[in-house]
Motif scaffolding. Structure first.
Motif, PDB file in Angstrom:
ATOM      1  N   GLN A  83     -80.093  29.866  -2.128  1.00  0.00           N
ATOM      2  CA  GLN A  83     -78.915  29.034  -1.889  1.00  0.00           C
ATOM      3  C   GLN A  83     -79.326  27.702  -1.258  1.00  0.00           C
ATOM      4  O   GLN A  83     -78.838  26.646  -1.661  1.00  0.00           O
ATOM      5  CB  GLN A  83     -77.923  29.766  -0.980  1.00  0.00           C
ATOM      6  CG  GLN A  83     -76.656  28.988  -0.705  1.00  0.00           C
ATOM      7  CD  GLN A  83     -75.867  28.698  -1.966  1.00  0.00           C
ATOM      8  OE1 GLN A  83     -75.742  29.553  -2.839  1.00  0.00           O
ATOM      9  NE2 GLN A  83     -75.349  27.493  -2.081  1.00  0.00           N
ATOM     10  N   PHE A  84     -80.228  27.764  -0.294  1.00  0.00           N
ATOM     11  CA  PHE A  84     -80.733  26.539   0.328  1.00  0.00           C
ATOM     12  C   PHE A  84     -81.407  25.662  -0.726  1.00  0.00           C
ATOM     13  O   PHE A  84     -81.195  24.450  -0.766  1.00  0.00           O
ATOM     14  CB  PHE A  84     -81.715  26.899   1.454  1.00  0.00           C
ATOM     15  CG  PHE A  84     -82.162  25.719   2.252  1.00  0.00           C
ATOM     16  CD1 PHE A  84     -81.416  25.270   3.331  1.00  0.00           C
ATOM     17  CD2 PHE A  84     -83.336  25.046   1.934  1.00  0.00           C
ATOM     18  CE1 PHE A  84     -81.823  24.167   4.077  1.00  0.00           C
ATOM     19  CE2 PHE A  84     -83.755  23.952   2.666  1.00  0.00           C
ATOM     20  CZ  PHE A  84     -82.995  23.508   3.737  1.00  0.00           C
ATOM     21  N   ASN A 122     -82.574  22.331  -6.350  1.00  0.00           N
ATOM     22  CA  ASN A 122     -83.478  23.288  -7.004  1.00  0.00           C
ATOM     23  C   ASN A 122     -84.934  22.846  -7.005  1.00  0.00           C
ATOM     24  O   ASN A 122     -85.668  23.075  -7.969  1.00  0.00           O
ATOM     25  CB  ASN A 122     -83.005  23.612  -8.422  1.00  0.00           C
ATOM     26  CG  ASN A 122     -81.793  24.482  -8.410  1.00  0.00           C
ATOM     27  OD1 ASN A 122     -81.729  25.454  -7.660  1.00  0.00           O
ATOM     28  ND2 ASN A 122     -80.798  24.142  -9.208  1.00  0.00           N
ATOM     29  N   GLU A 174     -81.773  27.225   9.732  1.00  0.00           N
ATOM     30  CA  GLU A 174     -80.993  26.891   8.533  1.00  0.00           C
ATOM     31  C   GLU A 174     -80.875  28.102   7.609  1.00  0.00           C
ATOM     32  O   GLU A 174     -79.790  28.390   7.080  1.00  0.00           O
ATOM     33  CB  GLU A 174     -81.634  25.728   7.781  1.00  0.00           C
ATOM     34  CG  GLU A 174     -81.622  24.427   8.542  1.00  0.00           C
ATOM     35  CD  GLU A 174     -82.405  23.334   7.842  1.00  0.00           C
ATOM     36  OE1 GLU A 174     -81.822  22.251   7.639  1.00  0.00           O
ATOM     37  OE2 GLU A 174     -83.591  23.554   7.501  1.00  0.00           O
ATOM     38  N   ILE A 208     -77.443  30.901   6.789  1.00  0.00           N
ATOM     39  CA  ILE A 208     -76.980  31.258   5.443  1.00  0.00           C
ATOM     40  C   ILE A 208     -77.053  32.763   5.241  1.00  0.00           C
ATOM     41  O   ILE A 208     -76.149  33.372   4.677  1.00  0.00           O
ATOM     42  CB  ILE A 208     -77.812  30.527   4.362  1.00  0.00           C
ATOM     43  CG1 ILE A 208     -77.631  29.012   4.473  1.00  0.00           C
ATOM     44  CG2 ILE A 208     -77.413  31.009   2.959  1.00  0.00           C
ATOM     45  CD1 ILE A 208     -78.618  28.210   3.646  1.00  0.00           C
ATOM     46  N   ASN A 250     -78.892  23.925  -2.887  1.00  0.00           N
ATOM     47  CA  ASN A 250     -78.286  22.801  -2.161  1.00  0.00           C
ATOM     48  C   ASN A 250     -79.213  21.595  -2.085  1.00  0.00           C
ATOM     49  O   ASN A 250     -78.756  20.478  -1.852  1.00  0.00           O
ATOM     50  CB  ASN A 250     -77.886  23.226  -0.748  1.00  0.00           C
ATOM     51  CG  ASN A 250     -76.750  24.218  -0.746  1.00  0.00           C
ATOM     52  OD1 ASN A 250     -76.021  24.358  -1.717  1.00  0.00           O
ATOM     53  ND2 ASN A 250     -76.606  24.938   0.358  1.00  0.00           N
ATOM     54  N   GLN A 251     -80.503  21.821  -2.270  1.00  0.00           N
ATOM     55  CA  GLN A 251     -81.499  20.747  -2.227  1.00  0.00           C
ATOM     56  C   GLN A 251     -81.849  20.224  -3.620  1.00  0.00           C
ATOM     57  O   GLN A 251     -82.783  19.448  -3.770  1.00  0.00           O
ATOM     58  CB  GLN A 251     -82.777  21.253  -1.535  1.00  0.00           C
ATOM     59  CG  GLN A 251     -82.570  21.737  -0.120  1.00  0.00           C
ATOM     60  CD  GLN A 251     -82.089  20.633   0.800  1.00  0.00           C
ATOM     61  OE1 GLN A 251     -82.638  19.545   0.804  1.00  0.00           O
ATOM     62  NE2 GLN A 251     -81.057  20.920   1.567  1.00  0.00           N
TER      63      GLN A 251
END
Length: 94
Positions: A33-34, A40, A50, A54, A37-38
């Motif tokens: 998920q992180f 991929n 962080e 999540i 958000n960046q």
């Protein structure tokens, strides 16, 4: 050949891996998920807090144990930073 998304590939890889717990799965999904958000990117750079937020994990010991396990088992390549002000680097191998 259809390219699998990382989560599907991860689940295929862990199907018979008895070492993987629900906490490992939660952390891996939080990492994905992180990453999404960046944009991929691979690798990602992240602070522990962080990913823990999540994954809904409150214990840093649990986080470190599971992230090191995922690294040792070959699902990610985790490069921790000794300096708290620097983000760790995480490569996705699956």
């Amino acid at each position: 050949m259809e390219q699998l998304n990382p989560l599907t590939e991860f689940f295929r890889s862990i199907e018979k891996d008895q070492r993987i717990s629900i906490t490992h799965i939660g952390i891996f999904e939080a990492l994905l998920q992180f990453r999404a958000n960046q944009g991929n990117i691979n690798p990602i750079k992240a602070y522990r807090h962080e990913i823990m937020k999540i994954a809904k994990i409150t214990g840093p010991v649990t986080y470190h144990r599971c992230i090191k396990d995922l690294n040792e088992y070959g699902y990610i390549n985790y490069i921790p930073k000794k300096n708290r002000n620097q983000k760790s680097v995480i490569y996705f191998l699956v």
